[in-house]
Write a protein that holds these residues in place. Structure first.
Motif, PDB file in Angstrom:
ATOM      1  N   PRO A 132       0.807  -1.217   0.000  1.00  0.00           N
ATOM      2  CA  PRO A 132       0.000   0.000   0.000  1.00  0.00           C
ATOM      3  C   PRO A 132       0.843   1.271   0.000  1.00  0.00           C
ATOM      4  O   PRO A 132       2.016   1.236   0.394  1.00  0.00           O
ATOM      5  N   CYS A 133       0.212   2.370  -0.396  1.00  0.00           N
ATOM      6  CA  CYS A 133       0.882   3.664  -0.272  1.00  0.00           C
ATOM      7  C   CYS A 133       1.175   3.891   1.202  1.00  0.00           C
ATOM      8  O   CYS A 133       2.317   4.034   1.609  1.00  0.00           O
ATOM      9  N   SER A 134       0.102   3.894   2.025  1.00  0.00           N
ATOM     10  CA  SER A 134       0.243   4.110   3.472  1.00  0.00           C
ATOM     11  C   SER A 134      -0.053   2.831   4.232  1.00  0.00           C
ATOM     12  O   SER A 134      -0.971   2.088   3.871  1.00  0.00           O
ATOM     13  N   SER A 175       3.220   3.523 -10.385  1.00  0.00           N
ATOM     14  CA  SER A 175       2.047   4.018  -9.659  1.00  0.00           C
ATOM     15  C   SER A 175       2.093   5.539  -9.557  1.00  0.00           C
ATOM     16  O   SER A 175       1.194   6.237 -10.035  1.00  0.00           O
ATOM     17  N   HIS A 176       3.157   6.071  -8.932  1.00  0.00           N
ATOM     18  CA  HIS A 176       3.299   7.534  -8.874  1.00  0.00           C
ATOM     19  C   HIS A 176       3.637   8.092 -10.253  1.00  0.00           C
ATOM     20  O   HIS A 176       3.348   9.241 -10.549  1.00  0.00           O
ATOM     21  N   GLY A 177       4.249   7.263 -11.087  1.00  0.00           N
ATOM     22  CA  GLY A 177       4.641   7.710 -12.426  1.00  0.00           C
ATOM     23  C   GLY A 177       3.458   8.052 -13.310  1.00  0.00           C
ATOM     24  O   GLY A 177       3.592   8.837 -14.257  1.00  0.00           O
ATOM     25  N   VAL A 186       5.259  -1.097  -6.860  1.00  0.00           N
ATOM     26  CA  VAL A 186       3.858  -0.929  -7.273  1.00  0.00           C
ATOM     27  C   VAL A 186       2.961  -0.812  -6.037  1.00  0.00           C
ATOM     28  O   VAL A 186       3.087  -1.602  -5.091  1.00  0.00           O
ATOM     29  N   GLU A 187       2.028   0.150  -6.081  1.00  0.00           N
ATOM     30  CA  GLU A 187       1.088   0.284  -4.968  1.00  0.00           C
ATOM     31  C   GLU A 187      -0.086  -0.683  -5.141  1.00  0.00           C
ATOM     32  O   GLU A 187      -0.734  -0.725  -6.185  1.00  0.00           O
ATOM     33  N   VAL A 188      -0.335  -1.449  -4.059  1.00  0.00           N
ATOM     34  CA  VAL A 188      -1.410  -2.456  -4.050  1.00  0.00           C
ATOM     35  C   VAL A 188      -2.191  -2.271  -2.753  1.00  0.00           C
ATOM     36  O   VAL A 188      -1.586  -2.162  -1.675  1.00  0.00           O
ATOM     37  N   SER A 204      -4.533   6.980   1.174  1.00  0.00           N
ATOM     38  CA  SER A 204      -3.757   7.776   0.216  1.00  0.00           C
ATOM     39  C   SER A 204      -3.553   6.984  -1.066  1.00  0.00           C
ATOM     40  O   SER A 204      -3.435   5.760  -1.036  1.00  0.00           O
ATOM     41  N   ASP A 205      -3.553   7.685  -2.179  1.00  0.00           N
ATOM     42  CA  ASP A 205      -3.220   7.133  -3.500  1.00  0.00           C
ATOM     43  C   ASP A 205      -4.082   5.943  -3.955  1.00  0.00           C
ATOM     44  O   ASP A 205      -3.618   5.086  -4.715  1.00  0.00           O
ATOM     45  N   GLY A 206      -5.354   5.937  -3.544  1.00  0.00           N
ATOM     46  CA  GLY A 206      -6.259   4.870  -3.979  1.00  0.00           C
ATOM     47  C   GLY A 206      -6.414   4.818  -5.498  1.00  0.00           C
ATOM     48  O   GLY A 206      -6.508   3.732  -6.081  1.00  0.00           O
ATOM     49  N   ALA A 207      -6.439   5.974  -6.137  1.00  0.00           N
ATOM     50  CA  ALA A 207      -6.701   6.019  -7.590  1.00  0.00           C
ATOM     51  C   ALA A 207      -5.613   5.343  -8.418  1.00  0.00           C
ATOM     52  O   ALA A 207      -5.840   4.976  -9.568  1.00  0.00           O
ATOM     53  N   GLN A 208      -4.430   5.200  -7.818  1.00  0.00           N
ATOM     54  CA  GLN A 208      -3.332   4.571  -8.555  1.00  0.00           C
ATOM     55  C   GLN A 208      -2.967   3.202  -7.982  1.00  0.00           C
ATOM     56  O   GLN A 208      -1.987   2.585  -8.411  1.00  0.00           O
ATOM     57  N   SER A 209      -3.772   2.727  -7.020  1.00  0.00           N
ATOM     58  CA  SER A 209      -3.458   1.444  -6.383  1.00  0.00           C
ATOM     59  C   SER A 209      -4.163   0.299  -7.097  1.00  0.00           C
ATOM     60  O   SER A 209      -5.348   0.402  -7.421  1.00  0.00           O
TER      61      SER A 209
HETATM   62 MN    MN Z   1       1.866   6.761  -2.680  1.00  0.00          MN
END
Ligand code: MN
Ligand code: PEP
Length: 292
Positions: free
Chosen positions: A48-50, A218-220, A244-246, A255-260
């Motif tokens: 995960p991001c967080s 993911s952030h890219g 990779v964010e999962v 945080s960062d759900g849209a890219q997970s």
């Molecule tokens: Mn993140």
């Protein structure tokens, strides 16, 4: 053709320790008991991001290990644009990361934001992440340069290749040669993506430095649908790994759900990655017994 070397010219000597001129063999950075960056096999970091809860980490670690990742990611100290946003669980989050990673045979990479927290993060993590916002935080670079753990140095959000490699040089001059670079996108002008993922930086930087280079799709991109294609493209471009964010429930991520990716989406991306990895002759990470 050696990308970048000619145009850099004498400038290349300004980052003399990380320069390809200093060491013709590529560096291998070992992380934890089993992960390695820059060796024959790829490194796959996922999580995960967080760090949000013990349950979230357990579920995610089990899923990413089963899908073939070998490093668990997750932020316990979060750099947030808004002072009102979730800033991480701190030491409690580090504990959840460590416990979940140990259960599934994974190494841990997590961000350290403050030089005063380096000793604490070193006690729990196998690799210290320096985030994009801190790429030129020189006191922090100096501190991790004296740390006994490898460092994942993300590219600054508007950093040139020269500035990125100079930041790596700061860490290595501090005495820590275990540095892995991470391309995570640079700021562009089009809001369709969060950043512009500079995949050309991968072969470019590999010709300028002996350090391993991984990619953060993911952030890219900031867009879930783009993460799997860019993961495959990163490895096709020669990256030594990906991060990779999962998240088990991206819609409710702090945080960062849209890219997970969901665990199922990550497992599918790993199936595609296996084909690309085979095509470029880079095996996927060896599976931990606990993940089988
Ligand atoms: Mn993140
Ligand atoms: C992250 O990995 O969650 C993160 C904050 O990354 P970056 O520093 O690349 O934005």
């Amino acid at each position: 053709m050696k990308y970048g070397v000619e145009s850099a010219g004498p400038e290349a000597h300004r980052y003399r320790l990380v320069s390809r001129a200093a060491r013709s063999a590529r560096s291998i950075v070992r992380v934890g008991q089993r992960a390695a960056f820059g060796g024959a096999a790829l490194a796959v970091c996922a999580g995960p991001c967080s760090v949000e809860s013990r349950e979230q980490l357990e579920t995610t670690a089990a899923a990413v290990a089963k899908a073939g990742a070998n490093v668990l990611r997750g932020g316990a100290f979060k750099p947030r644009t808004s002072p009102y946003a979730f800033a991480g669980l701190g030491e409690e989050g580090l504990r959840y990361l460590r416990d979940a990673a140990d259960r599934y045979g994974l190494a841990v990479v997590t961000e350290v934001l403050d030089p005063r927290d380096v000793d604490l993060v070193v006690r729990y993590a196998d690799m210290l992440q320096i985030g994009t916002r801190n790429m030129q935080n020189f006191p922090l670079l100096r501190e991790v340069g004296g740390a006994p753990k490898p460092v994942l140095l993300k590219r600054g959000i508007a950093a040139t290749i020269e500035e990125w490699l100079m930041a790596a040089e700061h860490i290595v001059t501090g005495g820590n040669a275990q540095v892995v670079l991470c391309e995570r996108g640079i700021r562009g002008f089009d809001p369709h993506t969060r950043n512009v993922l500079d995949l050309a930086a991968v072969p470019l930087v590999q010709n300028l430095t002996h350090l391993p280079v991984i990619v953060d799709p993911s952030h890219g991109t900031g867009v879930r649908a783009l993460v799997a294609p860019m993961t495959l493209a990163a490895v096709a471009a020669g990256a030594d790994g990906v991060i990779v964010e999962v998240h088990p429930h991206p819609a409710s991520a702090y945080s960062d759900g849209a890219q997970s990716l969901t665990p199922a989406e990550f497992a599918e991306a790993m199936e595609g990655l296996a084909l690309v990895a085979a095509a470029v002759g880079r095996p996927l990470p060896e599976r931990a017994a606990a993940a089988a």
